[in-house]
Design a protein around this motif. Sequence first.
Motif, PDB file in Angstrom:
ATOM      1  N   GLN A  53       0.976  -1.113  -0.075  1.00 56.81           N
ATOM      2  CA  GLN A  53      -0.013  -0.024   0.222  1.00 56.81           C
ATOM      3  C   GLN A  53       0.854   1.292  -0.022  1.00 56.81           C
ATOM      4  OE1 GLN A  53      -2.357  -1.229   3.624  1.00 56.81           O
ATOM      5  NE2 GLN A  53      -4.303  -1.037   2.231  1.00 56.81           N
ATOM      6  N   LEU A  54       1.835   1.309   0.771  1.00 56.39           N
ATOM      7  CA  LEU A  54       2.775   2.429   0.845  1.00 56.39           C
ATOM      8  C   LEU A  54       3.500   2.618  -0.523  1.00 56.39           C
ATOM      9  CD1 LEU A  54       4.656   2.203   4.291  1.00 56.39           C
ATOM     10  CD2 LEU A  54       2.714   3.785   3.576  1.00 56.39           C
ATOM     11  N   ARG A  55       3.752   1.412  -1.303  1.00 57.12           N
ATOM     12  CA  ARG A  55       4.349   1.801  -2.477  1.00 57.12           C
ATOM     13  C   ARG A  55       3.501   2.279  -3.503  1.00 57.12           C
ATOM     14  NH1 ARG A  55       6.944  -3.229  -1.217  1.00 57.12           N
ATOM     15  NH2 ARG A  55       5.001  -4.420  -2.242  1.00 57.12           N
ATOM     16  N   THR A  56       2.294   1.678  -3.406  1.00 54.06           N
ATOM     17  CA  THR A  56       1.026   2.210  -4.285  1.00 54.06           C
ATOM     18  C   THR A  56       0.768   3.777  -4.082  1.00 54.06           C
ATOM     19  OG1 THR A  56       0.013   0.131  -4.697  1.00 54.06           O
ATOM     20  CG2 THR A  56      -1.231   1.929  -4.975  1.00 54.06           C
ATOM     21  N   MET A  57       0.823   4.053  -2.862  1.00 55.08           N
ATOM     22  CA  MET A  57       0.279   5.728  -2.369  1.00 55.08           C
ATOM     23  C   MET A  57       1.521   6.321  -2.831  1.00 55.08           C
ATOM     24  SD  MET A  57      -0.679   5.398   1.429  1.00 55.08           S
ATOM     25  CE  MET A  57      -2.156   4.444   2.066  1.00 55.08           C
ATOM     26  N   LYS A  58       2.806   6.047  -2.758  1.00 55.03           N
ATOM     27  CA  LYS A  58       3.904   6.785  -3.337  1.00 55.03           C
ATOM     28  C   LYS A  58       3.802   7.066  -4.629  1.00 55.03           C
ATOM     29  CE  LYS A  58       8.754   7.494  -2.687  1.00 55.03           C
ATOM     30  NZ  LYS A  58      10.128   6.688  -2.211  1.00 55.03           N
ATOM     31  N   LYS A  59       3.542   5.806  -5.412  1.00 55.86           N
ATOM     32  CA  LYS A  59       3.459   6.069  -6.799  1.00 55.86           C
ATOM     33  C   LYS A  59       2.257   6.987  -7.367  1.00 55.86           C
ATOM     34  CE  LYS A  59       2.455   3.038 -10.833  1.00 55.86           C
ATOM     35  NZ  LYS A  59       1.038   3.341 -11.074  1.00 55.86           N
ATOM     36  N   LEU A  60       1.314   6.837  -6.451  1.00 56.44           N
ATOM     37  CA  LEU A  60      -0.007   7.915  -6.955  1.00 56.44           C
ATOM     38  C   LEU A  60       0.390   9.253  -6.732  1.00 56.44           C
ATOM     39  CD1 LEU A  60      -2.581   5.408  -5.891  1.00 56.44           C
ATOM     40  CD2 LEU A  60      -2.258   6.115  -8.207  1.00 56.44           C
ATOM     41  N   VAL A  61       0.937   9.467  -5.517  1.00 58.72           N
ATOM     42  CA  VAL A  61       1.321  11.061  -5.046  1.00 58.72           C
ATOM     43  C   VAL A  61       2.457  11.397  -6.167  1.00 58.72           C
ATOM     44  CG1 VAL A  61       2.758  12.113  -3.326  1.00 58.72           C
ATOM     45  CG2 VAL A  61       1.100  10.470  -2.512  1.00 58.72           C
ATOM     46  N   ARG A  62       3.222  10.807  -6.464  1.00 54.44           N
ATOM     47  CA  ARG A  62       4.024  11.252  -7.492  1.00 54.44           C
ATOM     48  C   ARG A  62       3.472  11.454  -8.771  1.00 54.44           C
ATOM     49  NH1 ARG A  62       9.660   7.694  -6.569  1.00 54.44           N
ATOM     50  NH2 ARG A  62      10.583   9.030  -5.088  1.00 54.44           N
ATOM     51  N   GLU A  63       2.523  10.604  -9.358  1.00 58.79           N
ATOM     52  CA  GLU A  63       1.773  10.811 -10.707  1.00 58.79           C
ATOM     53  C   GLU A  63       0.922  11.857 -10.571  1.00 58.79           C
ATOM     54  OE1 GLU A  63      -0.225   7.228 -11.631  1.00 58.79           O
ATOM     55  OE2 GLU A  63       1.416   6.123 -11.813  1.00 58.79           O
ATOM     56  N   HIS A  64       0.376  12.353  -9.397  1.00 56.04           N
ATOM     57  CA  HIS A  64      -0.711  13.226  -9.393  1.00 56.04           C
ATOM     58  C   HIS A  64      -0.062  14.330  -8.471  1.00 56.04           C
ATOM     59  CE1 HIS A  64      -3.707  10.569 -11.112  1.00 56.04           C
ATOM     60  NE2 HIS A  64      -3.050   9.701 -10.356  1.00 56.04           N
ATOM     61  N   ARG A  65       1.038  14.589  -8.405  1.00 56.22           N
ATOM     62  CA  ARG A  65       1.772  15.740  -7.556  1.00 56.22           C
ATOM     63  C   ARG A  65       1.348  16.930  -7.830  1.00 56.22           C
ATOM     64  NH1 ARG A  65       6.921  18.392  -7.725  1.00 56.22           N
ATOM     65  NH2 ARG A  65       7.464  19.191  -5.944  1.00 56.22           N
ATOM     66  N   ASP A  66       1.492  17.258  -9.062  1.00 58.75           N
ATOM     67  CA  ASP A  66       0.987  18.793  -9.639  1.00 58.75           C
ATOM     68  C   ASP A  66      -0.380  18.967  -9.282  1.00 58.75           C
ATOM     69  OD1 ASP A  66       3.648  18.800 -10.689  1.00 58.75           O
ATOM     70  OD2 ASP A  66       3.050  18.658 -12.724  1.00 58.75           O
ATOM     71  N   LEU A  67      -1.249  18.214  -9.414  1.00 63.81           N
ATOM     72  CA  LEU A  67      -2.921  18.239  -8.866  1.00 63.81           C
ATOM     73  C   LEU A  67      -2.894  18.401  -7.472  1.00 63.81           C
ATOM     74  CD1 LEU A  67      -5.807  18.310  -9.916  1.00 63.81           C
ATOM     75  CD2 LEU A  67      -5.606  16.012  -9.115  1.00 63.81           C
ATOM     76  N   LEU A  68      -2.074  17.604  -6.947  1.00 60.80           N
ATOM     77  CA  LEU A  68      -2.354  17.839  -5.259  1.00 60.80           C
ATOM     78  C   LEU A  68      -1.541  19.374  -4.950  1.00 60.80           C
ATOM     79  CD1 LEU A  68      -1.094  13.993  -4.649  1.00 60.80           C
ATOM     80  CD2 LEU A  68      -3.430  15.032  -4.490  1.00 60.80           C
ATOM     81  N   LEU A  69      -0.475  19.601  -5.393  1.00 60.27           N
ATOM     82  CA  LEU A  69      -0.004  20.839  -5.141  1.00 60.27           C
ATOM     83  C   LEU A  69      -0.776  22.040  -5.486  1.00 60.27           C
ATOM     84  CD1 LEU A  69       3.519  20.419  -5.919  1.00 60.27           C
ATOM     85  CD2 LEU A  69       2.819  20.824  -3.737  1.00 60.27           C
ATOM     86  N   GLU A  70      -1.688  21.760  -6.481  1.00 55.57           N
ATOM     87  CA  GLU A  70      -2.362  22.960  -6.980  1.00 55.57           C
ATOM     88  C   GLU A  70      -3.633  22.949  -6.069  1.00 55.57           C
ATOM     89  OE1 GLU A  70      -5.377  23.802 -10.647  1.00 55.57           O
ATOM     90  OE2 GLU A  70      -3.401  22.970 -11.293  1.00 55.57           O
ATOM     91  N   ALA A  71      -4.107  21.962  -5.484  1.00 58.00           N
ATOM     92  CA  ALA A  71      -5.245  21.807  -4.730  1.00 58.00           C
ATOM     93  C   ALA A  71      -4.673  22.487  -3.325  1.00 58.00           C
ATOM     94  CB  ALA A  71      -5.827  20.626  -4.401  1.00 58.00           C
ATOM     95  N   TRP A  72      -3.666  22.018  -2.888  1.00 50.54           N
ATOM     96  CA  TRP A  72      -3.040  22.582  -1.805  1.00 50.54           C
ATOM     97  C   TRP A  72      -2.982  24.009  -1.800  1.00 50.54           C
ATOM     98  CZ3 TRP A  72      -1.911  20.907   3.219  1.00 50.54           C
ATOM     99  CH2 TRP A  72      -0.946  21.739   3.903  1.00 50.54           C
ATOM    100  N   ASP A  73      -2.249  24.625  -2.780  1.00 53.91           N
ATOM    101  CA  ASP A  73      -1.991  26.183  -2.908  1.00 53.91           C
ATOM    102  C   ASP A  73      -3.024  26.950  -2.929  1.00 53.91           C
ATOM    103  OD1 ASP A  73       0.872  25.562  -2.747  1.00 53.91           O
ATOM    104  OD2 ASP A  73       0.991  25.878  -4.642  1.00 53.91           O
ATOM    105  N   ASP A  74      -4.117  26.533  -3.886  1.00 54.66           N
ATOM    106  CA  ASP A  74      -5.751  26.934  -3.907  1.00 54.66           C
ATOM    107  C   ASP A  74      -6.391  27.233  -2.623  1.00 54.66           C
ATOM    108  OD1 ASP A  74      -5.302  27.171  -6.425  1.00 54.66           O
ATOM    109  OD2 ASP A  74      -6.650  25.679  -7.047  1.00 54.66           O
ATOM    110  N   ARG A  75      -6.225  26.251  -1.511  1.00 50.75           N
ATOM    111  CA  ARG A  75      -6.864  26.050  -0.369  1.00 50.75           C
ATOM    112  C   ARG A  75      -5.843  26.860   0.672  1.00 50.75           C
ATOM    113  NH1 ARG A  75     -12.319  24.832   0.680  1.00 50.75           N
ATOM    114  NH2 ARG A  75     -12.359  24.014   2.875  1.00 50.75           N
ATOM    115  N   HIS A  76      -4.877  26.788   0.698  1.00 53.90           N
ATOM    116  CA  HIS A  76      -3.911  27.316   1.852  1.00 53.90           C
ATOM    117  C   HIS A  76      -3.193  28.692   1.312  1.00 53.90           C
ATOM    118  CE1 HIS A  76      -4.258  23.138   2.910  1.00 53.90           C
ATOM    119  NE2 HIS A  76      -4.663  23.653   4.099  1.00 53.90           N
TER     120      HIS A  76
END
Length: 76
Positions: A53-76
Amino acid sequence: MPTVLVVDGYRFYFWSNEGTEPAHIHVTKGDALAKWWLRPVRLAKFRNCTPAQLRTMKKLVREHRDLLLEAWDDRH
């Protein structure tokens, strides 16, 4: 707690009041929970996660990092 993304049952979210911490994302699937820093991507903490699960999570976080950072920056 805005959900940013759901992929294969993994839910990616953050809490609205976490703006004082560096950019990060919480990931859950069932009882598994992990917190990932986004700059750079690295595991902050976890509970009830298998190594797979940790390997899968890390892979998904890396794949979607730009989207996740955009959402973080928009909210905070």
